[in-house]
Motif scaffolding. Structure first.
Motif, PDB file in Angstrom:
ATOM      1  N   UNK A  61      62.708 105.692 -28.936  1.00 12.47           N
ATOM      2  CA  UNK A  61      62.061 106.406 -30.047  1.00 12.47           C
ATOM      3  C   UNK A  61      63.010 106.564 -31.235  1.00 12.47           C
ATOM      4  N   UNK A  62      64.284 106.831 -30.960  1.00 13.35           N
ATOM      5  CA  UNK A  62      65.248 106.985 -32.053  1.00 13.35           C
ATOM      6  C   UNK A  62      65.365 105.684 -32.846  1.00 13.35           C
ATOM      7  N   UNK A  63      65.406 104.551 -32.145  1.00 15.99           N
ATOM      8  CA  UNK A  63      65.482 103.259 -32.830  1.00 15.99           C
ATOM      9  C   UNK A  63      64.219 102.996 -33.641  1.00 15.99           C
ATOM     10  N   UNK A  64      63.072 103.384 -33.112  1.00 11.71           N
ATOM     11  CA  UNK A  64      61.830 103.247 -33.881  1.00 11.71           C
ATOM     12  C   UNK A  64      61.910 104.052 -35.174  1.00 11.71           C
ATOM     13  N   UNK A  65      62.319 105.290 -35.047  1.00 15.72           N
ATOM     14  CA  UNK A  65      62.333 106.195 -36.208  1.00 15.72           C
ATOM     15  C   UNK A  65      63.378 105.784 -37.241  1.00 15.72           C
ATOM     16  N   UNK A  66      64.460 105.175 -36.798  1.00 10.51           N
ATOM     17  CA  UNK A  66      65.546 104.795 -37.696  1.00 10.51           C
ATOM     18  C   UNK A  66      65.335 103.432 -38.349  1.00 10.51           C
ATOM     19  N   UNK A  67      64.809 102.476 -37.593  1.00  5.81           N
ATOM     20  CA  UNK A  67      64.696 101.094 -38.075  1.00  5.81           C
ATOM     21  C   UNK A  67      63.247 100.678 -38.322  1.00  5.81           C
ATOM     22  N   UNK A  68      62.396 100.914 -37.346  1.00  7.65           N
ATOM     23  CA  UNK A  68      61.063 100.318 -37.364  1.00  7.65           C
ATOM     24  C   UNK A  68      60.081 101.035 -38.278  1.00  7.65           C
ATOM     25  N   UNK A  69      60.011 102.351 -38.182  1.00  7.31           N
ATOM     26  CA  UNK A  69      59.011 103.074 -38.989  1.00  7.31           C
ATOM     27  C   UNK A  69      59.294 102.981 -40.488  1.00  7.31           C
ATOM     28  N   UNK A  70      60.551 102.991 -40.936  1.00 13.08           N
ATOM     29  CA  UNK A  70      60.767 102.742 -42.376  1.00 13.08           C
ATOM     30  C   UNK A  70      60.231 101.375 -42.815  1.00 13.08           C
ATOM     31  N   UNK A  71      60.372 100.362 -41.949  1.00 16.05           N
ATOM     32  CA  UNK A  71      59.843  99.029 -42.276  1.00 16.05           C
ATOM     33  C   UNK A  71      58.320  99.057 -42.333  1.00 16.05           C
ATOM     34  N   UNK A  72      57.700  99.797 -41.436  1.00 16.89           N
ATOM     35  CA  UNK A  72      56.232  99.928 -41.458  1.00 16.89           C
ATOM     36  C   UNK A  72      55.787 100.624 -42.735  1.00 16.89           C
ATOM     37  N   UNK A  73      56.487 101.685 -43.121  1.00 16.42           N
ATOM     38  CA  UNK A  73      56.109 102.415 -44.336  1.00 16.42           C
ATOM     39  C   UNK A  73      56.254 101.535 -45.583  1.00 16.42           C
ATOM     40  N   UNK A  74      57.247 100.631 -45.579  1.00 18.64           N
ATOM     41  CA  UNK A  74      57.444  99.724 -46.716  1.00 18.64           C
ATOM     42  C   UNK A  74      56.429  98.586 -46.741  1.00 18.64           C
ATOM     43  N   UNK A  75      56.003  98.108 -45.578  1.00 18.39           N
ATOM     44  CA  UNK A  75      55.253  96.856 -45.486  1.00 18.39           C
ATOM     45  C   UNK A  75      53.751  97.001 -45.264  1.00 18.39           C
ATOM     46  N   UNK A  76      53.322  98.093 -44.672  1.00 15.90           N
ATOM     47  CA  UNK A  76      51.915  98.263 -44.287  1.00 15.90           C
ATOM     48  C   UNK A  76      51.264  99.265 -45.242  1.00 15.90           C
ATOM     49  N   UNK A  77      50.115  98.905 -45.819  1.00 12.59           N
ATOM     50  CA  UNK A  77      49.487  99.787 -46.814  1.00 12.59           C
ATOM     51  C   UNK A  77      49.303 101.243 -46.360  1.00 12.59           C
ATOM     52  N   UNK A  78      48.844 101.486 -45.141  1.00  9.10           N
ATOM     53  CA  UNK A  78      48.706 102.862 -44.660  1.00  9.10           C
ATOM     54  C   UNK A  78      49.817 103.218 -43.667  1.00  9.10           C
ATOM     55  N   UNK A  79      50.987 102.638 -43.892  1.00  9.97           N
ATOM     56  CA  UNK A  79      52.125 102.848 -43.006  1.00  9.97           C
ATOM     57  C   UNK A  79      52.571 104.295 -42.897  1.00  9.97           C
ATOM     58  N   UNK A  80      52.476 105.025 -43.990  1.00  8.89           N
ATOM     59  CA  UNK A  80      52.858 106.451 -43.964  1.00  8.89           C
ATOM     60  C   UNK A  80      51.994 107.224 -42.969  1.00  8.89           C
ATOM     61  N   UNK A  81      50.702 107.018 -43.043  1.00 12.07           N
ATOM     62  CA  UNK A  81      49.773 107.711 -42.144  1.00 12.07           C
ATOM     63  C   UNK A  81      49.998 107.295 -40.686  1.00 12.07           C
ATOM     64  N   UNK A  82      50.167 106.000 -40.458  1.00 17.38           N
ATOM     65  CA  UNK A  82      50.366 105.499 -39.100  1.00 17.38           C
ATOM     66  C   UNK A  82      51.645 106.038 -38.477  1.00 17.38           C
ATOM     67  N   UNK A  83      52.735 106.018 -39.226  1.00 25.05           N
ATOM     68  CA  UNK A  83      54.005 106.488 -38.665  1.00 25.05           C
ATOM     69  C   UNK A  83      54.025 107.999 -38.511  1.00 25.05           C
ATOM     70  N   UNK A  84      53.345 108.720 -39.376  1.00 21.58           N
ATOM     71  CA  UNK A  84      53.285 110.187 -39.238  1.00 21.58           C
ATOM     72  C   UNK A  84      52.644 110.575 -37.913  1.00 21.58           C
ATOM     73  N   UNK A  85      51.586 109.868 -37.546  1.00 19.97           N
ATOM     74  CA  UNK A  85      50.901 110.156 -36.275  1.00 19.97           C
ATOM     75  C   UNK A  85      51.846 109.942 -35.093  1.00 19.97           C
ATOM     76  N   UNK A  86      52.569 108.820 -35.092  1.00 20.74           N
ATOM     77  CA  UNK A  86      53.485 108.518 -33.996  1.00 20.74           C
ATOM     78  C   UNK A  86      54.664 109.501 -33.985  1.00 20.74           C
ATOM     79  N   UNK A  87      55.146 109.871 -35.160  1.00 23.70           N
ATOM     80  CA  UNK A  87      56.244 110.852 -35.235  1.00 23.70           C
ATOM     81  C   UNK A  87      55.813 112.200 -34.652  1.00 23.70           C
ATOM     82  N   UNK A  88      54.565 112.576 -34.856  1.00 28.71           N
ATOM     83  CA  UNK A  88      54.058 113.822 -34.251  1.00 28.71           C
ATOM     84  C   UNK A  88      54.076 113.721 -32.729  1.00 28.71           C
ATOM     85  N   UNK A  89      53.658 112.564 -32.197  1.00 28.41           N
ATOM     86  CA  UNK A  89      53.710 112.357 -30.743  1.00 28.41           C
ATOM     87  C   UNK A  89      55.152 112.445 -30.247  1.00 28.41           C
TER      88      UNK A  89
END
Length: 199
Positions: A61-89
Protein backbone atom coordinates in the motif's frame (compact mmCIF):
# COMPACT_ATOMS: atom_id res chain seq x y z
CA UNK A 1 -15.21 -1.82 -21.71
CA UNK A 2 -12.20 -2.24 -19.45
CA UNK A 3 -11.12 -5.72 -18.39
CA UNK A 4 -10.00 -6.56 -14.89
CA UNK A 5 -6.28 -7.14 -14.65
CA UNK A 6 -7.22 -10.42 -12.92
CA UNK A 7 -8.48 -11.71 -16.30
CA UNK A 8 -5.48 -10.70 -18.41
CA UNK A 9 -2.29 -12.54 -19.33
CA UNK A 10 1.06 -11.28 -18.09
CA UNK A 11 1.83 -10.16 -21.65
CA UNK A 12 -1.41 -8.15 -21.80
CA UNK A 13 -0.40 -6.49 -18.53
CA UNK A 14 2.87 -5.30 -20.08
CA UNK A 15 5.13 -8.17 -19.06
CA UNK A 16 6.32 -9.43 -15.67
CA UNK A 17 8.04 -6.14 -14.80
CA UNK A 18 4.92 -4.04 -15.41
CA UNK A 19 3.40 -2.43 -12.35
CA UNK A 20 0.15 -4.23 -13.22
CA UNK A 21 1.77 -7.68 -13.14
CA UNK A 22 3.62 -6.81 -9.92
CA UNK A 23 0.40 -5.60 -8.30
CA UNK A 24 -1.45 -8.75 -9.29
CA UNK A 25 1.33 -11.00 -7.94
CA UNK A 26 1.14 -9.26 -4.57
CA UNK A 27 -2.66 -9.48 -4.56
CA UNK A 28 -2.51 -13.23 -5.22
CA UNK A 29 -0.04 -13.64 -2.36
CA UNK A 30 -2.25 -11.57 -0.03
CA UNK A 31 -5.23 -13.81 -0.83
CA UNK A 32 -3.11 -16.92 -0.25
CA UNK A 33 -1.89 -15.66 3.13
CA UNK A 34 -5.38 -14.64 4.28
CA UNK A 35 -6.75 -18.06 3.28
CA UNK A 36 -3.88 -19.72 5.13
CA UNK A 37 -4.59 -17.68 8.27
CA UNK A 38 -8.28 -18.64 8.17
CA UNK A 39 -7.40 -22.34 7.79
CA UNK A 40 -5.05 -22.46 10.79
CA UNK A 41 -5.94 -23.01 14.43
CA UNK A 42 -4.72 -20.49 17.01
CA UNK A 43 -0.99 -20.73 17.58
CA UNK A 44 2.46 -19.56 16.51
CA UNK A 45 2.07 -20.47 12.83
CA UNK A 46 -1.19 -18.53 12.58
CA UNK A 47 0.45 -15.48 14.17
CA UNK A 48 3.43 -15.78 11.81
CA UNK A 49 1.07 -15.83 8.81
CA UNK A 50 -0.79 -12.78 10.13
CA UNK A 51 2.50 -10.87 10.55
CA UNK A 52 3.58 -11.82 7.04
CA UNK A 53 0.21 -10.65 5.70
CA UNK A 54 0.46 -7.33 7.51
CA UNK A 55 4.01 -6.73 6.29
CA UNK A 56 3.02 -7.41 2.68
CA UNK A 57 -0.18 -5.34 2.83
CA UNK A 58 1.54 -2.29 4.28
CA UNK A 59 4.64 -2.29 2.10
CA UNK A 60 2.40 -2.81 -0.95
CA UNK A 61 0.00 0.00 0.00
CA UNK A 62 2.84 2.42 0.78
CA UNK A 63 4.34 1.83 -2.67
CA UNK A 64 0.93 2.41 -4.25
CA UNK A 65 0.45 5.67 -2.39
CA UNK A 66 3.97 6.90 -3.13
CA UNK A 67 4.44 5.84 -6.77
CA UNK A 68 1.27 4.51 -8.34
CA UNK A 69 -1.56 6.78 -7.21
CA UNK A 70 0.27 9.99 -8.20
CA UNK A 71 0.66 8.48 -11.69
CA UNK A 72 -3.06 7.64 -11.76
CA UNK A 73 -3.96 11.19 -10.71
CA UNK A 74 -1.75 12.58 -13.51
CA UNK A 75 -2.86 10.18 -16.25
CA UNK A 76 -6.50 9.20 -15.66
CA UNK A 77 -9.25 11.83 -16.05
CA UNK A 78 -11.07 10.84 -12.82
CA UNK A 79 -7.88 9.67 -11.12
CA UNK A 80 -8.40 11.92 -8.10
CA UNK A 81 -11.76 10.35 -7.32
CA UNK A 82 -10.51 6.80 -7.92
CA UNK A 83 -7.44 7.15 -5.73
CA UNK A 84 -9.36 8.92 -2.95
CA UNK A 85 -11.65 5.90 -2.65
CA UNK A 86 -8.71 3.48 -2.39
CA UNK A 87 -6.88 5.76 0.07
CA UNK A 88 -9.96 5.67 2.32
CA UNK A 89 -9.86 1.85 2.23
CA UNK A 90 -6.14 1.95 3.08
CA UNK A 91 -6.82 4.23 6.05
CA UNK A 92 -9.55 1.93 7.36
CA UNK A 93 -7.21 -1.08 7.05
CA UNK A 94 -4.47 0.93 8.77
CA UNK A 95 -6.75 1.75 11.71
CA UNK A 96 -8.01 -1.83 12.05
CA UNK A 97 -4.54 -3.39 11.96
CA UNK A 98 -3.24 -0.85 14.48
CA UNK A 99 -6.04 -2.08 16.75
CA UNK A 100 -5.17 -5.72 16.03
CA UNK A 101 -1.55 -5.14 17.02
CA UNK A 102 -2.67 -3.76 20.41
CA UNK A 103 -4.73 -6.87 21.27
CA UNK A 104 -3.55 -10.32 22.35
CA UNK A 105 -4.00 -13.33 20.07
CA UNK A 106 -7.26 -15.17 20.69
CA UNK A 107 -9.20 -12.16 21.97
CA UNK A 108 -12.64 -12.11 20.28
CA UNK A 109 -12.35 -8.39 19.49
CA UNK A 110 -9.03 -9.03 17.77
CA UNK A 111 -10.45 -11.80 15.59
CA UNK A 112 -13.34 -9.54 14.57
CA UNK A 113 -10.86 -6.81 13.57
CA UNK A 114 -8.83 -9.35 11.57
CA UNK A 115 -12.00 -10.48 9.78
CA UNK A 116 -12.95 -6.89 8.95
CA UNK A 117 -9.40 -5.99 7.84
CA UNK A 118 -9.25 -9.03 5.54
CA UNK A 119 -12.63 -8.14 4.04
CA UNK A 120 -11.39 -4.60 3.35
CA UNK A 121 -8.15 -5.88 1.81
CA UNK A 122 -10.20 -8.08 -0.53
CA UNK A 123 -12.48 -5.14 -1.39
CA UNK A 124 -9.40 -3.01 -2.04
CA UNK A 125 -7.95 -5.67 -4.36
CA UNK A 126 -11.20 -5.80 -6.36
CA UNK A 127 -11.39 -1.99 -6.62
CA UNK A 128 -7.82 -1.84 -7.84
CA UNK A 129 -7.90 -4.80 -10.26
CA UNK A 130 -11.38 -4.22 -11.67
CA UNK A 131 -11.55 -0.44 -11.78
CA UNK A 132 -8.47 1.63 -11.04
CA UNK A 133 -5.62 -0.34 -12.65
CA UNK A 134 -7.46 -0.99 -15.95
CA UNK A 135 -8.02 2.76 -16.23
CA UNK A 136 -4.28 3.34 -15.77
CA UNK A 137 -3.59 0.63 -18.36
CA UNK A 138 -5.76 2.51 -20.89
CA UNK A 139 -4.02 5.83 -20.16
CA UNK A 140 -0.31 4.93 -20.37
CA UNK A 141 1.88 2.81 -22.63
CA UNK A 142 3.71 -0.42 -21.79
CA UNK A 143 7.05 1.32 -21.32
CA UNK A 144 5.51 3.61 -18.70
CA UNK A 145 3.89 0.61 -16.95
CA UNK A 146 7.33 -0.98 -16.72
CA UNK A 147 8.97 2.21 -15.42
CA UNK A 148 6.23 2.49 -12.81
CA UNK A 149 6.81 -1.18 -11.95
CA UNK A 150 10.51 -0.60 -11.28
CA UNK A 151 9.83 2.47 -9.13
CA UNK A 152 6.98 0.75 -7.28
CA UNK A 153 9.14 -2.30 -6.51
CA UNK A 154 12.01 -0.14 -5.22
CA UNK A 155 9.69 1.70 -2.84
CA UNK A 156 7.89 -1.49 -1.75
CA UNK A 157 11.17 -3.15 -0.76
CA UNK A 158 12.04 -0.25 1.57
CA UNK A 159 8.54 0.70 2.77
CA UNK A 160 7.11 0.57 6.29
CA UNK A 161 5.70 -2.85 7.17
CA UNK A 162 3.22 -1.93 9.91
CA UNK A 163 0.33 0.50 10.31
CA UNK A 164 1.03 4.13 11.08
CA UNK A 165 -2.44 5.71 11.13
CA UNK A 166 -1.23 9.31 11.45
CA UNK A 167 1.07 9.18 8.39
CA UNK A 168 -0.38 11.07 5.41
CA UNK A 169 -1.61 8.91 2.52
CA UNK A 170 0.04 11.12 -0.14
CA UNK A 171 3.49 12.40 -1.08
CA UNK A 172 5.47 14.21 0.03
CA UNK A 173 4.31 13.61 3.62
CA UNK A 174 4.19 9.82 3.38
CA UNK A 175 7.57 9.65 1.64
CA UNK A 176 9.27 11.93 4.20
CA UNK A 177 7.95 9.94 7.15
CA UNK A 178 8.34 6.59 5.39
CA UNK A 179 12.13 6.39 5.68
CA UNK A 180 12.42 6.54 9.48
CA UNK A 181 9.25 4.47 9.94
CA UNK A 182 10.54 1.80 7.57
CA UNK A 183 13.78 1.54 9.53
CA UNK A 184 11.82 1.30 12.79
CA UNK A 185 9.46 -1.35 11.38
CA UNK A 186 12.23 -3.47 9.91
CA UNK A 187 14.19 -3.46 13.18
CA UNK A 188 10.98 -4.42 14.96
CA UNK A 189 10.35 -7.22 12.43
CA UNK A 190 13.92 -8.54 12.76
CA UNK A 191 13.76 -8.56 16.57
CA UNK A 192 10.39 -10.28 16.46
CA UNK A 193 11.69 -12.98 14.08
CA UNK A 194 14.79 -13.61 16.17
CA UNK A 195 12.69 -13.79 19.31
CA UNK A 196 10.32 -16.33 17.79
CA UNK A 197 13.22 -18.55 16.61
CA UNK A 198 14.71 -18.60 20.09
CA UNK A 199 11.39 -19.55 21.69
Amino acid sequence: MTRSIAEQTVEELGGPDSVLARQRRDHVEMDRLMDRYRALEDGEERERVLKETVQLVFSHAFAEETVLWPAVRRSVPDGEELTSRVEEEHQQINDLVAGIERLAPGEPEREEKVRRAFALVQEDIRDEEDLLLPRLQEAVDTAQLRRLGAAWETVRRTAPTHPHPVVPRRPPGNALLGVPLSLYDRIRDALGRRGSKAA
